[in-house]
Design a protein around this motif. Sequence first.
Motif, mmCIF file in Angstrom:
data_model
loop_
_atom_site.group_PDB
_atom_site.id
_atom_site.type_symbol
_atom_site.label_atom_id
_atom_site.label_comp_id
_atom_site.label_asym_id
_atom_site.label_seq_id
_atom_site.Cartn_x
_atom_site.Cartn_y
_atom_site.Cartn_z
ATOM 1 N N LEU A 96 14.126 6.401 -10.380
ATOM 2 C CA LEU A 96 14.953 5.315 -9.846
ATOM 3 C C LEU A 96 14.921 5.302 -8.319
ATOM 4 C CD1 LEU A 96 18.078 5.366 -12.199
ATOM 5 C CD2 LEU A 96 16.346 3.587 -12.000
ATOM 6 N N ILE A 97 14.933 6.521 -7.724
ATOM 7 C CA ILE A 97 14.877 6.597 -6.247
ATOM 8 C C ILE A 97 13.547 6.016 -5.751
ATOM 9 C CG2 ILE A 97 14.788 8.187 -4.268
ATOM 10 C CD1 ILE A 97 16.741 9.995 -5.898
ATOM 11 N N VAL A 98 12.458 6.428 -6.433
ATOM 12 C CA VAL A 98 11.134 5.919 -6.039
ATOM 13 C C VAL A 98 11.097 4.394 -6.178
ATOM 14 C CG1 VAL A 98 8.661 5.910 -6.631
ATOM 15 C CG2 VAL A 98 9.918 8.057 -6.617
ATOM 16 N N ALA A 99 11.627 3.899 -7.311
ATOM 17 C CA ALA A 99 11.639 2.442 -7.534
ATOM 18 C C ALA A 99 12.459 1.739 -6.451
ATOM 19 C CB ALA A 99 12.219 2.137 -8.915
ATOM 20 N N GLY A 100 13.590 2.351 -6.076
ATOM 21 C CA GLY A 100 14.444 1.774 -5.027
ATOM 22 C C GLY A 100 13.707 1.701 -3.694
ATOM 23 N N ILE A 101 13.006 2.796 -3.361
ATOM 24 C CA ILE A 101 12.261 2.818 -2.085
ATOM 25 C C ILE A 101 11.127 1.784 -2.126
ATOM 26 C CG2 ILE A 101 10.828 4.244 -0.552
ATOM 27 C CD1 ILE A 101 12.415 6.685 -1.531
ATOM 28 N N GLN A 102 10.430 1.711 -3.276
ATOM 29 C CA GLN A 102 9.322 0.752 -3.390
ATOM 30 C C GLN A 102 9.823 -0.683 -3.197
ATOM 31 O OE1 GLN A 102 7.915 2.098 -7.280
ATOM 32 N NE2 GLN A 102 5.995 2.749 -6.359
ATOM 33 N N THR A 103 10.972 -0.984 -3.825
ATOM 34 C CA THR A 103 11.540 -2.328 -3.690
ATOM 35 C C THR A 103 11.916 -2.599 -2.238
ATOM 36 O OG1 THR A 103 12.489 -1.939 -5.871
ATOM 37 C CG2 THR A 103 13.254 -3.886 -4.714
ATOM 38 N N ALA A 104 12.582 -1.609 -1.620
ATOM 39 C CA ALA A 104 13.009 -1.778 -0.224
ATOM 40 C C ALA A 104 11.799 -2.000 0.687
ATOM 41 C CB ALA A 104 13.793 -0.540 0.223
ATOM 42 N N LEU A 105 10.707 -1.289 0.403
ATOM 43 C CA LEU A 105 9.509 -1.432 1.237
ATOM 44 C C LEU A 105 8.968 -2.865 1.189
ATOM 45 C CD1 LEU A 105 7.631 1.913 0.501
ATOM 46 C CD2 LEU A 105 8.412 1.120 2.737
ATOM 47 N N LEU A 106 8.942 -3.445 -0.020
ATOM 48 C CA LEU A 106 8.428 -4.814 -0.136
ATOM 49 C C LEU A 106 9.329 -5.798 0.615
ATOM 50 C CD1 LEU A 106 7.012 -5.292 -3.745
ATOM 51 C CD2 LEU A 106 5.955 -4.312 -1.731
ATOM 52 N N VAL A 107 10.643 -5.555 0.559
ATOM 53 C CA VAL A 107 11.581 -6.435 1.276
ATOM 54 C C VAL A 107 11.347 -6.306 2.789
ATOM 55 C CG1 VAL A 107 14.020 -6.896 1.746
ATOM 56 C CG2 VAL A 107 13.296 -6.357 -0.579
ATOM 57 N N ILE A 108 11.189 -5.058 3.250
ATOM 58 C CA ILE A 108 10.933 -4.833 4.687
ATOM 59 C C ILE A 108 9.609 -5.512 5.084
ATOM 60 C CG2 ILE A 108 10.385 -3.039 6.406
ATOM 61 C CD1 ILE A 108 12.313 -1.195 4.812
ATOM 62 N N GLY A 109 8.619 -5.401 4.208
ATOM 63 C CA GLY A 109 7.313 -6.008 4.481
ATOM 64 C C GLY A 109 7.433 -7.513 4.693
ATOM 65 N N LEU A 110 8.194 -8.164 3.802
ATOM 66 C CA LEU A 110 8.348 -9.614 3.937
ATOM 67 C C LEU A 110 9.123 -9.950 5.213
ATOM 68 C CD1 LEU A 110 7.992 -12.462 2.805
ATOM 69 C CD2 LEU A 110 10.103 -12.162 1.528
ATOM 70 N N ALA A 111 10.175 -9.155 5.492
ATOM 71 C CA ALA A 111 10.969 -9.408 6.703
ATOM 72 C C ALA A 111 10.087 -9.289 7.953
ATOM 73 C CB ALA A 111 12.139 -8.425 6.772
ATOM 74 N N LEU A 112 9.248 -8.247 7.999
ATOM 75 C CA LEU A 112 8.364 -8.064 9.155
ATOM 76 C C LEU A 112 7.316 -9.182 9.226
ATOM 77 C CD1 LEU A 112 7.693 -4.199 9.161
ATOM 78 C CD2 LEU A 112 9.032 -5.499 10.807
ATOM 79 N N GLY A 113 6.796 -9.558 8.065
ATOM 80 C CA GLY A 113 5.791 -10.632 8.022
ATOM 81 C C GLY A 113 6.361 -11.935 8.572
ATOM 82 N N LEU A 114 7.582 -12.272 8.162
ATOM 83 C CA LEU A 114 8.217 -13.506 8.635
ATOM 84 C C LEU A 114 8.515 -13.415 10.133
ATOM 85 C CD1 LEU A 114 10.645 -14.115 5.607
ATOM 86 C CD2 LEU A 114 8.595 -15.434 6.178
ATOM 87 N N HIS A 115 8.890 -12.207 10.570
ATOM 88 C CA HIS A 115 9.163 -12.002 12.001
ATOM 89 C C HIS A 115 7.888 -12.201 12.830
ATOM 90 C CE1 HIS A 115 10.257 -10.040 15.734
ATOM 91 N NE2 HIS A 115 9.297 -9.142 15.539
ATOM 92 N N ILE A 116 6.774 -11.639 12.331
ATOM 93 C CA ILE A 116 5.489 -11.788 13.041
ATOM 94 C C ILE A 116 5.084 -13.264 13.082
ATOM 95 C CG2 ILE A 116 3.015 -11.229 12.949
ATOM 96 C CD1 ILE A 116 3.864 -8.497 11.732
ATOM 97 N N LEU A 117 5.263 -13.951 11.950
ATOM 98 C CA LEU A 117 4.923 -15.375 11.893
ATOM 99 C C LEU A 117 5.666 -16.155 12.967
ATOM 100 C CD1 LEU A 117 4.822 -16.796 8.261
ATOM 101 C CD2 LEU A 117 3.006 -16.740 9.934
ATOM 102 N N HIS A 129 0.845 -1.204 0.000
ATOM 103 C CA HIS A 129 0.000 0.000 0.000
ATOM 104 C C HIS A 129 0.883 1.258 0.000
ATOM 105 C CE1 HIS A 129 -4.166 1.391 1.641
ATOM 106 N NE2 HIS A 129 -3.724 2.191 0.712
ATOM 107 N N LEU A 130 1.909 1.204 0.856
ATOM 108 C CA LEU A 130 2.850 2.317 0.989
ATOM 109 C C LEU A 130 3.595 2.544 -0.335
ATOM 110 C CD1 LEU A 130 3.394 3.823 3.652
ATOM 111 C CD2 LEU A 130 5.372 2.373 3.999
ATOM 112 N N ALA A 131 4.117 1.458 -0.904
ATOM 113 C CA ALA A 131 4.892 1.556 -2.150
ATOM 114 C C ALA A 131 4.012 2.081 -3.283
ATOM 115 C CB ALA A 131 5.449 0.179 -2.507
ATOM 116 N N HIS A 132 2.796 1.572 -3.363
ATOM 117 C CA HIS A 132 1.852 1.979 -4.405
ATOM 118 C C HIS A 132 1.511 3.469 -4.258
ATOM 119 C CE1 HIS A 132 -1.589 1.384 -7.128
ATOM 120 N NE2 HIS A 132 -2.223 2.234 -6.331
ATOM 121 N N ASN A 133 1.190 3.871 -3.030
ATOM 122 C CA ASN A 133 0.806 5.271 -2.804
ATOM 123 C C ASN A 133 1.982 6.225 -2.952
ATOM 124 O OD1 ASN A 133 -1.769 4.459 -2.388
ATOM 125 N ND2 ASN A 133 -2.010 5.455 -0.426
#
Lengths: 179, 506
Positions: free
Chosen positions: B444-465, B397-401
Amino acid sequence: MLRLTLFLLLWCYGFSASAHHFNPDNPTYLTATQDRPDGIRVQAHAGELSLRMVTYPAHPEANQPIRVELQVWNPTTKAPYEGAIELSIETQRTPFSDSLPLATKRGAEGQFSHQFKLQQDGFYLLTAEFEYHDEPYRIDLPLRSGTPFPLWPVIFTVGFVVLVLGGVALIKRRRPLQS
Amino acid sequence: MIHPGIPMTFVWIALGLFFGLLVWSLVREQSKAKQPARKPLLLRNLPLLGAIIKRIDHRRELLLSLKLISVALFLLIIAAGLWGTPLGARNMATTVTWTLWWSLVILTIPLVGTAWCAVCPWDTLAGWLVRFRLWGNKTDTGSLNLTPPRWLRTVWPAAILFIALSWLELGTELITSPLATALLALGMLLLALLFLALFERKTFCRYVCPVGRTIGCYSQLAAIELRPIQQATCSQCETLDCYHGNAQAEPCPTQLTMGRFAQNTYCLSCGACSVGCPKQNVSWHLRPLAKEAAISARPHGDEAWFMLILLSLTSFHGITMITQWDTGLKQIAQLFNTAPDSLWVFSIAMLLGILPPLILYSGTIKVTAIVTKQTTSFRQLFNGLAFSLLPIAFTYHLAHNLGHLIQESINFLPVLADPFGSTALEPENVWNLMDHSISLQTGLIVAGIQTALLVIGLALGLHILRSRFASMDMEQLVSRVPMKLLLTVYSGFNLWLLTQPMTMRM
């Protein structure tokens, strides 16, 4: 229940969603010349076609003649579109208003034109629709007539607030009497 | 206007990191999850910021000022929507509401949690009208103070309204119509007023408001929380001013008790508890990201469904903006022999678009339940593990917005200078959006941030699991694999969505 479901399905069927209508570039203002008044132009490219639509004058008053000109062509082959185009107008001031058909025009060399009048001031959406190689095309042009200032949403809101608060006050006043 | 998706270099990096995170999380399962006991950091003790927090904690003036600004902006947006230009990109109502405000709400949640609810203009205006006063407690209000019926006391009304609003927004191009935006804003105000006039406290905010519930859900990942300074003080409290209210402050609008308060979901950050506490024992704390979703939040069925719907709808928003969406609509239209732009076709496509994540999650939970040999019930797993979906939904949601905010922000300055767009069609004010595309570097900066956000999202999701599995005593590694795979695959799907050329809204 069945009737309601059928009604909703039919309503959905008939209701045209604008989400995937062709979105033109921002309108451009054309200054007046000796030959014509000022105008608003939109142009865009969709599918296989390019379109250009102009209305004169830019800000018409109520009952003033408005002229719309439309040009459609295939940019690859440079061939003009020769089919029919349906023109309609929709008021933008109420959420439930229907689109009013203006005319169905057949063009000459890809050029279409039509003249009409608006009886009331307001915001309108002028729409041209046609089909090319079995694909539907649609272009919208916003049009402002006069200086509209609709008050019905404000009146409705104030009325609703007064009704709810008044109703609640009335019920609260009756409660102690009953108890 | 179509903007390119993120470049393939970022995609390969992200896929590598996704795989690395998955492997690492599986390897890490061999060691037991340890939760280090950290002393909460009080924001009021920080330099500079502390002075502001202290003022917010015990005085109402700052909050009232922010509410006044919020209401003034809201009224300006309504006026612009009703009486401004119908050109969405040149009207404040559409530009500020859908691009600026909605993006900022999502972007700021990690830092301010549910603070947007505290200055919500719907609730503020409705409250002023029903209670006839700006702040403080008043026993005789203009409300009937009815107890909401049982069927209303879940987040299902908010979930249904959220789906309905998404249908309206995407199916009828509501977001490009200033009039529809203004009418929607007025409609929400009237709904808030109706609920406030009929029911006790803030039933609308707690159960019905889709924006509030979305913020509340995401706030379980936020880095701040309003909590007791000393838990023991709350445990010994006999007056419960936070719950009942007192002369200084109204009772908690969502019926929370500070002593048993464990999750942000229903907190409106209104500060009534901190102002009303006679011991001054309530304040803002700093905490690790996603701590609440991982540990303290209690699983509930309706909230689990809401999180799942959030995941589904956020991806669906992205799907409707890619070029393949139109192809899909045409195929559905051909099946029913109708036009691809009919709302009927859109409704079927929306149903088809939001169902797969729901089925996929339910299926994965079923597989997990089978693997655990039924030691944990399907329901427990469904409700408990849904928290892990939250960062996946939130970061997409964050990356998209973020993309929308950066790419559509070209409209903000002209719109702020002319909120009603009254000069939008004058010759000196005609812009060509194609000339305002963002630069390659910014892209490119926006794309970099969007990619980083998805990686952080997965890391947090796995941590919560990991934390949630530990809390359910699910020690077997094999029982944890299906959900971890689901999170990784879904992150991959969200990444694919971001690689696609996207049609901008305005």
